[in-house]
Design an enzyme around this catalytic site. Structure first.
Site, PDB file in Angstrom:
ATOM      1  NE  ARG A 162      39.800  71.492  17.313  1.00  0.00           N
ATOM      2  CZ  ARG A 162      38.944  71.796  18.296  1.00  0.00           C
ATOM      3  NH1 ARG A 162      37.815  71.119  18.429  1.00  0.00           N
ATOM      4  NH2 ARG A 162      39.200  72.788  19.117  1.00  0.00           N
ATOM      5  CB  SER A 236      46.051  73.947  16.695  1.00  0.00           C
ATOM      6  OG  SER A 236      45.342  74.942  17.374  1.00  0.00           O
ATOM      7  CD  GLU A 332      43.553  70.847  14.827  1.00  0.00           C
ATOM      8  OE1 GLU A 332      43.508  70.650  16.052  1.00  0.00           O
ATOM      9  OE2 GLU A 332      43.194  71.905  14.291  1.00  0.00           O
TER      10      GLU A 332
HETATM   11  P1  FAD Z   1      41.996  73.106   3.444  1.00  0.00           P
HETATM   12  O1  FAD Z   1      43.205  73.457   4.217  1.00  0.00           O
HETATM   13  O2  FAD Z   1      41.892  73.616   2.058  1.00  0.00           O
HETATM   14  O3  FAD Z   1      41.831  71.525   3.432  1.00  0.00           O
HETATM   15  C1  FAD Z   1      41.967  70.786   4.628  1.00  0.00           C
HETATM   16  C2  FAD Z   1      41.720  69.307   4.312  1.00  0.00           C
HETATM   17  O4  FAD Z   1      40.367  69.120   3.904  1.00  0.00           O
HETATM   18  C3  FAD Z   1      42.560  68.791   3.143  1.00  0.00           C
HETATM   19  O5  FAD Z   1      42.879  67.464   3.402  1.00  0.00           O
HETATM   20  C4  FAD Z   1      41.653  68.929   1.932  1.00  0.00           C
HETATM   21  O6  FAD Z   1      41.955  67.993   0.916  1.00  0.00           O
HETATM   22  C5  FAD Z   1      40.296  68.626   2.557  1.00  0.00           C
HETATM   23  N1  FAD Z   1      39.187  69.355   1.923  1.00  0.00           N
HETATM   24  C6  FAD Z   1      39.034  70.702   1.823  1.00  0.00           C
HETATM   25  N2  FAD Z   1      37.843  70.983   1.248  1.00  0.00           N
HETATM   26  C7  FAD Z   1      37.240  69.808   0.982  1.00  0.00           C
HETATM   27  C8  FAD Z   1      36.005  69.429   0.369  1.00  0.00           C
HETATM   28  N3  FAD Z   1      35.127  70.328  -0.060  1.00  0.00           N
HETATM   29  N4  FAD Z   1      35.732  68.118   0.259  1.00  0.00           N
HETATM   30  C9  FAD Z   1      36.595  67.167   0.692  1.00  0.00           C
HETATM   31  N5  FAD Z   1      37.789  67.453   1.246  1.00  0.00           N
HETATM   32  C10 FAD Z   1      38.104  68.761   1.397  1.00  0.00           C
HETATM   33  N6  FAD Z   1      40.413  74.800  13.029  1.00  0.00           N
HETATM   34  C11 FAD Z   1      39.536  74.564  14.027  1.00  0.00           C
HETATM   35  O7  FAD Z   1      38.926  73.472  14.064  1.00  0.00           O
HETATM   36  N7  FAD Z   1      39.303  75.473  15.009  1.00  0.00           N
HETATM   37  C12 FAD Z   1      39.918  76.670  15.041  1.00  0.00           C
HETATM   38  O8  FAD Z   1      39.662  77.470  15.928  1.00  0.00           O
HETATM   39  C13 FAD Z   1      40.868  76.963  13.997  1.00  0.00           C
HETATM   40  N8  FAD Z   1      41.553  78.125  14.013  1.00  0.00           N
HETATM   41  C14 FAD Z   1      42.466  78.375  13.026  1.00  0.00           C
HETATM   42  C15 FAD Z   1      43.165  79.580  13.063  1.00  0.00           C
HETATM   43  C16 FAD Z   1      44.087  79.883  12.076  1.00  0.00           C
HETATM   44  C17 FAD Z   1      44.834  81.194  12.114  1.00  0.00           C
HETATM   45  C18 FAD Z   1      44.313  78.967  11.016  1.00  0.00           C
HETATM   46  C19 FAD Z   1      45.286  79.292   9.917  1.00  0.00           C
HETATM   47  C20 FAD Z   1      43.639  77.750  10.991  1.00  0.00           C
HETATM   48  C21 FAD Z   1      42.711  77.446  11.999  1.00  0.00           C
HETATM   49  N9  FAD Z   1      41.996  76.228  12.015  1.00  0.00           N
HETATM   50  C22 FAD Z   1      41.087  75.986  12.996  1.00  0.00           C
HETATM   51  C23 FAD Z   1      42.229  75.237  10.969  1.00  0.00           C
HETATM   52  C24 FAD Z   1      41.372  75.487   9.690  1.00  0.00           C
HETATM   53  O9  FAD Z   1      40.881  76.789   9.676  1.00  0.00           O
HETATM   54  C25 FAD Z   1      40.193  74.525   9.592  1.00  0.00           C
HETATM   55  O10 FAD Z   1      40.618  73.199   9.659  1.00  0.00           O
HETATM   56  C26 FAD Z   1      39.386  74.734   8.311  1.00  0.00           C
HETATM   57  O11 FAD Z   1      38.222  73.933   8.336  1.00  0.00           O
HETATM   58  C27 FAD Z   1      40.189  74.383   7.052  1.00  0.00           C
HETATM   59  O12 FAD Z   1      39.443  74.798   5.932  1.00  0.00           O
HETATM   60  P2  FAD Z   1      40.114  74.967   4.504  1.00  0.00           P
HETATM   61  O13 FAD Z   1      39.008  75.229   3.543  1.00  0.00           O
HETATM   62  O14 FAD Z   1      41.192  75.976   4.554  1.00  0.00           O
HETATM   63  O15 FAD Z   1      40.707  73.516   4.282  1.00  0.00           O
HETATM   64  P1  NAP Z   2      43.213  78.616  25.208  1.00  0.00           P
HETATM   65  O1  NAP Z   2      41.968  79.362  25.535  1.00  0.00           O
HETATM   66  O2  NAP Z   2      44.539  79.236  25.511  1.00  0.00           O
HETATM   67  O3  NAP Z   2      43.155  77.180  25.868  1.00  0.00           O
HETATM   68  C1  NAP Z   2      44.196  76.239  25.641  1.00  0.00           C
HETATM   69  C2  NAP Z   2      43.576  74.891  25.412  1.00  0.00           C
HETATM   70  O4  NAP Z   2      42.905  74.492  26.586  1.00  0.00           O
HETATM   71  C3  NAP Z   2      42.591  74.967  24.304  1.00  0.00           C
HETATM   72  O5  NAP Z   2      43.169  74.369  23.201  1.00  0.00           O
HETATM   73  C4  NAP Z   2      41.345  74.274  24.839  1.00  0.00           C
HETATM   74  O6  NAP Z   2      41.099  73.025  24.210  1.00  0.00           O
HETATM   75  C5  NAP Z   2      41.629  74.004  26.290  1.00  0.00           C
HETATM   76  N1  NAP Z   2      40.627  74.706  27.121  1.00  0.00           N
HETATM   77  C6  NAP Z   2      40.604  76.007  27.479  1.00  0.00           C
HETATM   78  N2  NAP Z   2      39.543  76.265  28.262  1.00  0.00           N
HETATM   79  C7  NAP Z   2      38.865  75.106  28.388  1.00  0.00           C
HETATM   80  C8  NAP Z   2      37.670  74.722  29.047  1.00  0.00           C
HETATM   81  N3  NAP Z   2      36.964  75.596  29.769  1.00  0.00           N
HETATM   82  N4  NAP Z   2      37.255  73.442  28.926  1.00  0.00           N
HETATM   83  C9  NAP Z   2      37.947  72.554  28.201  1.00  0.00           C
HETATM   84  N5  NAP Z   2      39.086  72.851  27.545  1.00  0.00           N
HETATM   85  C10 NAP Z   2      39.544  74.111  27.641  1.00  0.00           C
HETATM   86  O7  NAP Z   2      43.188  78.213  23.640  1.00  0.00           O
HETATM   87  P2  NAP Z   2      43.512  79.064  22.367  1.00  0.00           P
HETATM   88  O8  NAP Z   2      44.713  78.544  21.718  1.00  0.00           O
HETATM   89  O9  NAP Z   2      43.424  80.541  22.656  1.00  0.00           O
HETATM   90  O10 NAP Z   2      42.281  78.655  21.437  1.00  0.00           O
HETATM   91  C11 NAP Z   2      40.965  79.014  21.797  1.00  0.00           C
HETATM   92  C12 NAP Z   2      39.982  78.108  21.097  1.00  0.00           C
HETATM   93  O11 NAP Z   2      40.137  78.227  19.671  1.00  0.00           O
HETATM   94  C13 NAP Z   2      40.196  76.630  21.427  1.00  0.00           C
HETATM   95  O12 NAP Z   2      38.969  75.998  21.511  1.00  0.00           O
HETATM   96  C14 NAP Z   2      40.999  76.123  20.246  1.00  0.00           C
HETATM   97  O13 NAP Z   2      40.730  74.764  19.966  1.00  0.00           O
HETATM   98  C15 NAP Z   2      40.511  77.001  19.099  1.00  0.00           C
HETATM   99  N6  NAP Z   2      41.598  77.194  18.130  1.00  0.00           N
HETATM  100  C16 NAP Z   2      41.846  76.176  17.272  1.00  0.00           C
HETATM  101  C17 NAP Z   2      42.838  76.297  16.322  1.00  0.00           C
HETATM  102  C18 NAP Z   2      43.068  75.198  15.331  1.00  0.00           C
HETATM  103  O14 NAP Z   2      43.791  75.396  14.373  1.00  0.00           O
HETATM  104  N7  NAP Z   2      42.491  74.040  15.525  1.00  0.00           N
HETATM  105  C19 NAP Z   2      43.600  77.451  16.254  1.00  0.00           C
HETATM  106  C20 NAP Z   2      43.338  78.447  17.179  1.00  0.00           C
HETATM  107  C21 NAP Z   2      42.328  78.316  18.110  1.00  0.00           C
HETATM  108  P3  NAP Z   2      40.329  72.847  22.818  1.00  0.00           P
HETATM  109  O15 NAP Z   2      41.325  73.199  21.764  1.00  0.00           O
HETATM  110  O16 NAP Z   2      40.022  71.388  22.845  1.00  0.00           O
HETATM  111  O17 NAP Z   2      39.131  73.722  22.803  1.00  0.00           O
END
Ligand code: FAD
Ligand code: NAP
Length: 336
Positions: A162, A236, A332
């Site tokens: 991330r 997250s 994050e």
């Molecule tokens: P923004 O929120 O608009 O921007 C995020 C950052 O990036 C800011 O600092 C902004 O200035 C910068 N930025 C945006 N666009 C650009 C650009 N073109 N050039 C340079 N800088 C830029 N993330 C995960 O990794 N995995 C997940 O599973 C995941 N699940 C999510 C679930 C939900 C319900 C929500 C609300 C969020 C989740 N996220 C997840 C977080 C988010 O979706 C990601 O980080 C996504 O990439 C953000 O995109 P955005 O366009 O909305 O970015």
């Molecule tokens: P989950 O399945 O309840 O698992 C909880 C955490 O344990 C996850 O965050 C995941 O880490 C880790 N995990 C689960 N199974 C694993 C495996 N087999 N090996 C290694 N790590 C494992 O998680 P959840 O909240 O429902 O999310 C599911 C996936 O979507 C995850 O990968 C999570 O990162 C992603 N997600 C991300 C965001 C965001 O905003 N970044 C929001 C929602 C969901 P990791 O997170 O490192 O994968």
């Protein structure tokens, strides 16, 4: 290019739904429009995608530029893969659906992640054992201070968990305009996360395709994560901490039922959601904010929460995890 707007509310442009103003705001459809926008104001610049990874805690004395650069095209077509070039303002999930319709594999585990394609490299988006870096080829960006264009390959992006160079040394320094991805014509499925396998069984699917995996991911996510259109959140709030073996062993001795995953690099990942839940936060509401009832790592806005209130809640969560486990969670979400 959109007109320059002054004192613009960003409530509709961040998925927390926080009502914060930017002193100036515009939207750009191309690299050329971006270059023009950069010369229009001496204010600091902030690039905005879908606003789904942001916490805005105060009015921004900045020119906020929403990236609407569109376009999806195959620029290289080989026997086993394609290279796809995508405008940074494309919606990520729509790109995933497009790739699956073409029969290309690689993005299925990353289904239903909100936001834009241009933000995907910023934190190397990841879910269910796959991250952007696995399919990333290169990106184009424009440096905000100079207007110069640069190309970054995978090595240059310094992707981590991330994380990327755009969250460190180049934080808020560039606007990503195009992203290139390498997608497979002979996809290998990644079913390493148990929930995917279980859901496919529930769906009665024995030999899944990439589309089936995407549908399973969509099903899991829809049942577990709050829809930002209904309940403000930025996914997250914290990263899952990665601990060295010694630190982990000391914590495990005190909390034998701790949930953990051994990582290939020898570190141990502990789900931040588990730590937060152990501190009693899961489903707990404090004023207009709180930790989501089905996933404690997601901080939600029940309506009317200020960015400061959400930040204060995150701070309280941070200190209770630190007091109980000695672990300092890292945010994050990008906090402004
Ligand atoms: P923004 O929120 O608009 O921007 C995020 C950052 O990036 C800011 O600092 C902004 O200035 C910068 N930025 C945006 N666009 C650009 C650009 N073109 N050039 C340079 N800088 C830029 N993330 C995960 O990794 N995995 C997940 O599973 C995941 N699940 C999510 C679930 C939900 C319900 C929500 C609300 C969020 C989740 N996220 C997840 C977080 C988010 O979706 C990601 O980080 C996504 O990439 C953000 O995109 P955005 O366009 O909305 O970015
Ligand atoms: P989950 O399945 O309840 O698992 C909880 C955490 O344990 C996850 O965050 C995941 O880490 C880790 N995990 C689960 N199974 C694993 C495996 N087999 N090996 C290694 N790590 C494992 O998680 P959840 O909240 O429902 O999310 C599911 C996936 O979507 C995850 O990968 C999570 O990162 C992603 N997600 C991300 C965001 C965001 O905003 N970044 C929001 C929602 C969901 P990791 O997170 O490192 O994968």
């Amino acid at each position: 290019m959109g007109e320059l707007q002054f004192n613009q509310s960003l409530k509709a442009f961040n998925t927390f739904g926080v009502d914060i103003n930017a002193s100036a705001y515009t939207e750009v459809d191309s690299g050329e429009e971006l270059l023009t926008a950069l010369t229009q104001s001496t204010l600091p610049k902030l690039i905005l995608g879908g606003g789904s990874n942001l916490l805005l805690t105060r009015n921004l004395n900045a020119l906020v530029i929403k990236n609407n650069i569109k376009g999806i095209k195959v620029i290289e077509d080989q026997e086993d893969h394609v290279i796809v070039e995508v405008g940074a303002g494309e919606n990520w999930h729509e790109l995933v659906l497009w790739s699956l319709d073409q029969g290309y594999g690689g993005l299925e585990n990353l289904s239903l992640i909100p936001g834009s394609v241009g933000a995907a490299p910023i934190q190397n988006i990841g879910a269910y054992g796959v991250e952007l870096a696995d399919v990333f080829e290169s990106l184009e960006c424009i440096e905000l201070a100079s207007g110069h264009s640069y190309k970054f390959d995978k090595e240059g992006c310094q992707f981590g968990y991330r994380d990327s160079i755009f969250k460190r040394g180049y934080k808020n320094q560039t606007c990503i305009t195009k992203v290139r991805l390498k997608l497979s014509k002979n996809p290998e499925l990644n079913l390493s996360y148990g929930a995917i396998k279980d859901t496919l069984i529930e769906m009665g699917i024995e030999n899944p395709t990439v589309k089936d995996v995407s549908n399973a991911v969509i099903k899991i996510r829809s049942s577990k994560l709050p829809d930002p259109a209904l309940l403000g959140n930025s996914g997250s709030f914290f990263k899952n901490p990665e601990l060295d073996q010694d630190t982990f062993a000391k914590i495990k001795a005190k909390f034998p039922n701790i949930v953990y995953y051994d990582l290939p690099n020898g570190m141990v990942k502990v789900p931040a959601a588990w730590l937060i839940e152990q501190c009693g936060w899961k489903g707990k509401r404090v004023g207009n904010t709180g930790c989501y009832e089905k996933q404690a790592l997601v901080i939600v806005n029940y309506g009317g929460a200020t960015g400061e209130e959400i930040f204060q809640h995150a701070d309280n969560v941070f200190y209770s995890v630190k007091d109980k486990f000695g672990i300092e969670l890292a945010a994050e979400v990008n906090i402004f």
